[in-house]
Structures are given as C-alpha cells and as structure tokens.
Motif scaffolding. Structure first.
Motif, PDB file in Angstrom:
ATOM      1  N   LEU A  74      -0.397  -6.804   9.829  1.00 45.55           N
ATOM      2  CA  LEU A  74       0.104  -6.639   8.459  1.00 45.55           C
ATOM      3  C   LEU A  74      -0.944  -5.963   7.565  1.00 45.55           C
ATOM      4  CD1 LEU A  74       1.962 -10.011   7.845  1.00 45.55           C
ATOM      5  CD2 LEU A  74       2.976  -7.743   8.095  1.00 45.55           C
ATOM      6  N   VAL A  75      -2.193  -6.395   7.671  1.00 48.16           N
ATOM      7  CA  VAL A  75      -3.268  -5.783   6.880  1.00 48.16           C
ATOM      8  C   VAL A  75      -3.410  -4.314   7.257  1.00 48.16           C
ATOM      9  CG1 VAL A  75      -5.766  -5.780   6.484  1.00 48.16           C
ATOM     10  CG2 VAL A  75      -4.515  -7.939   6.518  1.00 48.16           C
ATOM     11  N   TYR A  76      -3.372  -4.024   8.552  1.00 44.65           N
ATOM     12  CA  TYR A  76      -3.486  -2.652   9.047  1.00 44.65           C
ATOM     13  C   TYR A  76      -2.365  -1.791   8.463  1.00 44.65           C
ATOM     14  CZ  TYR A  76      -3.847   1.172  12.441  1.00 44.65           C
ATOM     15  OH  TYR A  76      -3.992   2.397  13.039  1.00 44.65           O
ATOM     16  N   GLU A  77      -1.131  -2.269   8.530  1.00 46.65           N
ATOM     17  CA  GLU A  77       0.015  -1.496   8.038  1.00 46.65           C
ATOM     18  C   GLU A  77      -0.057  -1.294   6.524  1.00 46.65           C
ATOM     19  OE1 GLU A  77       2.269   0.089   9.801  1.00 46.65           O
ATOM     20  OE2 GLU A  77       1.343  -0.620  11.640  1.00 46.65           O
ATOM     21  N   GLU A  78      -0.475  -2.326   5.776  1.00 42.67           N
ATOM     22  CA  GLU A  78      -0.615  -2.186   4.328  1.00 42.67           C
ATOM     23  C   GLU A  78      -1.661  -1.134   3.980  1.00 42.67           C
ATOM     24  OE1 GLU A  78      -1.474  -6.032   2.721  1.00 42.67           O
ATOM     25  OE2 GLU A  78       0.546  -6.791   3.112  1.00 42.67           O
ATOM     26  N   HIS A  79      -2.784  -1.155   4.677  1.00 41.65           N
ATOM     27  CA  HIS A  79      -3.843  -0.183   4.392  1.00 41.65           C
ATOM     28  C   HIS A  79      -3.414   1.222   4.812  1.00 41.65           C
ATOM     29  CE1 HIS A  79      -7.859   0.797   3.124  1.00 41.65           C
ATOM     30  NE2 HIS A  79      -8.044   1.503   4.229  1.00 41.65           N
ATOM     31  N   ARG A  80      -2.692   1.308   5.927  1.00 40.78           N
ATOM     32  CA  ARG A  80      -2.184   2.606   6.375  1.00 40.78           C
ATOM     33  C   ARG A  80      -1.231   3.197   5.336  1.00 40.78           C
ATOM     34  NH1 ARG A  80       1.936   4.534  10.391  1.00 40.78           N
ATOM     35  NH2 ARG A  80       2.921   2.560   9.917  1.00 40.78           N
ATOM     36  N   ASN A  81      -0.401   2.337   4.712  1.00 36.38           N
ATOM     37  CA  ASN A  81       0.494   2.810   3.661  1.00 36.38           C
ATOM     38  C   ASN A  81      -0.289   3.258   2.435  1.00 36.38           C
ATOM     39  OD1 ASN A  81       2.767   2.346   5.207  1.00 36.38           O
ATOM     40  ND2 ASN A  81       3.096   0.294   4.399  1.00 36.38           N
ATOM     41  N   LEU A  82      -1.361   2.560   2.083  1.00 38.84           N
ATOM     42  CA  LEU A  82      -2.199   2.986   0.959  1.00 38.84           C
ATOM     43  C   LEU A  82      -2.841   4.345   1.245  1.00 38.84           C
ATOM     44  CD1 LEU A  82      -3.996  -0.344  -0.003  1.00 38.84           C
ATOM     45  CD2 LEU A  82      -2.296   0.894  -1.351  1.00 38.84           C
ATOM     46  N   ILE A  83      -3.288   4.538   2.475  1.00 40.25           N
ATOM     47  CA  ILE A  83      -3.888   5.818   2.864  1.00 40.25           C
ATOM     48  C   ILE A  83      -2.836   6.921   2.745  1.00 40.25           C
ATOM     49  CG2 ILE A  83      -4.841   7.122   4.799  1.00 40.25           C
ATOM     50  CD1 ILE A  83      -6.076   4.438   5.748  1.00 40.25           C
ATOM     51  N   ARG A  84      -1.645   6.638   3.237  1.00 35.34           N
ATOM     52  CA  ARG A  84      -0.560   7.624   3.154  1.00 35.34           C
ATOM     53  C   ARG A  84      -0.255   8.000   1.702  1.00 35.34           C
ATOM     54  NH1 ARG A  84       4.406   4.991   4.623  1.00 35.34           N
ATOM     55  NH2 ARG A  84       4.400   4.561   2.412  1.00 35.34           N
ATOM     56  N   ASP A  85      -0.205   6.989   0.816  1.00 35.36           N
ATOM     57  CA  ASP A  85       0.070   7.248  -0.602  1.00 35.36           C
ATOM     58  C   ASP A  85      -1.066   8.037  -1.254  1.00 35.36           C
ATOM     59  OD1 ASP A  85       2.419   5.890  -0.256  1.00 35.36           O
ATOM     60  OD2 ASP A  85       1.693   4.020  -1.172  1.00 35.36           O
ATOM     61  N   GLU A  86      -2.315   7.792  -0.822  1.00 27.14           N
ATOM     62  CA  GLU A  86      -3.466   8.531  -1.343  1.00 27.14           C
ATOM     63  C   GLU A  86      -3.390  10.005  -1.009  1.00 27.14           C
ATOM     64  OE1 GLU A  86      -7.356   7.431   0.032  1.00 27.14           O
ATOM     65  OE2 GLU A  86      -7.293   5.559  -1.079  1.00 27.14           O
ATOM     66  N   THR A  87      -2.966  10.298   0.200  1.00 28.15           N
ATOM     67  CA  THR A  87      -2.958  11.677   0.670  1.00 28.15           C
ATOM     68  C   THR A  87      -1.700  12.434   0.253  1.00 28.15           C
ATOM     69  OG1 THR A  87      -2.031  11.028   2.810  1.00 28.15           O
ATOM     70  CG2 THR A  87      -4.444  11.196   2.642  1.00 28.15           C
ATOM     71  N   ALA A  88      -0.691  11.732  -0.223  1.00 30.62           N
ATOM     72  CA  ALA A  88       0.562  12.410  -0.622  1.00 30.62           C
ATOM     73  C   ALA A  88       0.465  13.004  -2.006  1.00 30.62           C
ATOM     74  CB  ALA A  88       1.717  11.413  -0.569  1.00 30.62           C
TER      75      ALA A  88
END
Length: 88
Positions: A74-88
C-alpha cells in the motif's frame, strides 16, 4: 556526403553539457527485505518472521520501517501514485 559529422554536442538544447545536468527523476522506488531472522517482543515472544516483512525505500528519502507485506505494498502504491502525479 556532408563533411559535417553528427555529434551529441551539436544536439544539445541548452548550454550545459549532458553530464553536468541534474537528474530529472529523483526517485528509485523499491522493496527491500530487512536483515535478520525474527523480531521478538519485550517478553521474548516471536512477533513475526522477517520474511513476512518488507521495507519500502526511495531515492527521494522515503524509508519505511519493516512492515507486513500488504502494508508495504500500500505504501509503495501510494508513493508510486505521488510520483506519477509529480511527473504529469
């Protein structure tokens, strides 16, 4: 043929050489298994085998304590989503 040779220096859009540029991606998200064999409570009871635990780390500074695998995912997926939002 042309005498002009293609080089990477000729394709640079900025004045800074490619080697001196800062990386555009400051993340390197990954799972790691903690070292050791088992955790024990203060009373000496085995709490959970470390094979059932995972640490999530990232180059940006994220480091979790040893978490159960489902919580670590869950932590991994949440951080991955934050990374995705940062790069979008």
């Amino acid at each position: 043929m042309s005498e002009h040779r293609f080089t990477l220096e000729n394709t640079s859009t900025g004045t800074t050489p490619a080697a001196a540029r800062t990386p555009h991606y400051p993340h390197s998200l990954r799972y790691e298994k903690p070292a050791g064999s088992a955790r024990t409570s203060p009373e000496g009871h085995t709490l959970r085998a470390l094979s059932d635990l995972t640490v999530v780390t990232c180059a940006c500074g994220l480091t979790t304590p040893a978490l159960p695998n489902d919580d670590a995912r869950l932590v991994y997926e949440e951080h991955r989503n934050l990374i995705r939002d940062e790069t979008a």
